[in-house]
Enzyme design. Structure first.
Site: not given
Ligand code: RRO
Length: 291
Positions: A70, A128, A131, A193, A243, A265-266
């Site tokens: 993503n 966070n 990211c 991620t 994870g 998550g996913t």
């Molecule tokens: O929004 C994102 O692109 C995003 C965030 Br904030 C994050 O913490 N982890 C991620 O994989 N995508």
């Protein structure tokens, strides 16, 4: 099986990973049934920033055999929009609310933490610092000294539990966790991620609008397990493990490695009720095994 986490009592150990379950959209799509049988023991909201953000240019997702990449880029309504529109609705969920915040400077994070410190609807905050899709977030969470400076700044601003979300994209993840613990974090969560990339097969150019993105899903499960074990050996504070969790057995693995809670998550993109299934499978496994 209730679980105590940072002074919060939860019905079971399964929560959602930030940004992977939109409770407001889910309520609209699936109705009150989903809310009555809420899939998670606590709800973690998508990252909130001080100002509204549009997010990254499309495409934002690439599907892998073992998960997703993503590059969403934190689209959100900003602090004011979240307080006005999202918080009142999220406060009606039947589980404690954990708000995930991110800033590109210590002052920005401090402003977010102060704003939520005053809101009794919020049980805990997740910082966070990990990211992969915004350069500053990655840098903050990859450097133990930066984590110490951040916690020194924001720890005095709230009595609510602070959870620091760690990136796997760091040279020494346990050192970052230790820095967080020493500076007063109540818990750490991992992993965010893993940085990755996909090429458009037709053009050979990067597929994602943000060029690189974050890999999640079964593809990162073994990475998460190894990092979780290393962090658990380095800190005493509780850990939220995540994870690639798609089954109760995956959650049990992370708990055996040292997690107190486990986030799905996913898998919730495939099945919005995945959290319910994972928690039921986990409770059965725990009942039948000496962990
Ligand atoms: O929004 C994102 O692109 C995003 C965030 Br904030 C994050 O913490 N982890 C991620 O994989 N995508």
């Amino acid at each position: 099986m209730t679980v105590e986490f940072c002074g919060i009592e939860l019905a079971h150990p399964i929560i959602n990973a930030s940004g992977t379950f939109d409770a407001i959209a889910a309520r609209r799509a699936f109705g009150e049934e989903l809310i009555e049988r809420f899939p998670f023991a606590a709800f973690v909201s998508k990252t909130v920033t001080l100002e509204p953000r549009q997010g990254n240019p499309p495409p934002r997702l690439w599907e892998l055999a073992g998960g997703l990449i993503n590059s969403i880029g934190l689209p959100n309504k900003g602090l004011r929009g979240y307080l006005e529109h999202d918080l009142p609705e999220l406060a009606t969920l039947p589980v404690p609310l954990i708000v995930n915040v991110m800033g590109s400077s210590r002052d920005q994070v401090a402003e977010l933490v102060s704003a939520f410190a005053a809101r009794e609807e919020v049980a805990a905050l997740e910082l966070n610092v990990s990211c992969p899709n915004v350069e500053t977030g990655l840098l903050m969470g990859a450097d133990p000294a930066e984590i110490t400076a951040l916690l020194d700044r924001v720890r005095p601003l709230t009595a609510k539990p602070l959870i620091v979300k760690l990136t796997p994209n760091a040279t020494d993840v346990p050192a970052v966790a230790v820095a967080a613990e020493h500076s007063g974090a109540d818990a750490v969560s991992l992993v965010n991620t893993v940085r990755g990339m996909a090429l458009d097969p037709r053009t050979g150019q990067p597929w994602l609008g943000g060029v690189t993105g974050g890999v999640s899903g079964p593809a990162v499960r073994a990475i998460a397990l190894a990092l979780l074990r290393a962090v658990a050996q380095a800190v005493e504070i509780p850990i939220v493990g995540m994870g690639g969790v798609g089954r109760g057995a995956d959650a049990l693995d992370l708990m055996r490695a040292g997690a107190t809670l486990v986030a799905v998550g996913t898998e919730s993109f495939r099945d919005p009720a995945a959290g319910l299934r994972v928690s039921a499978e986990l409770l059965e496994l725990l009942a039948n095994s000496a962990v």
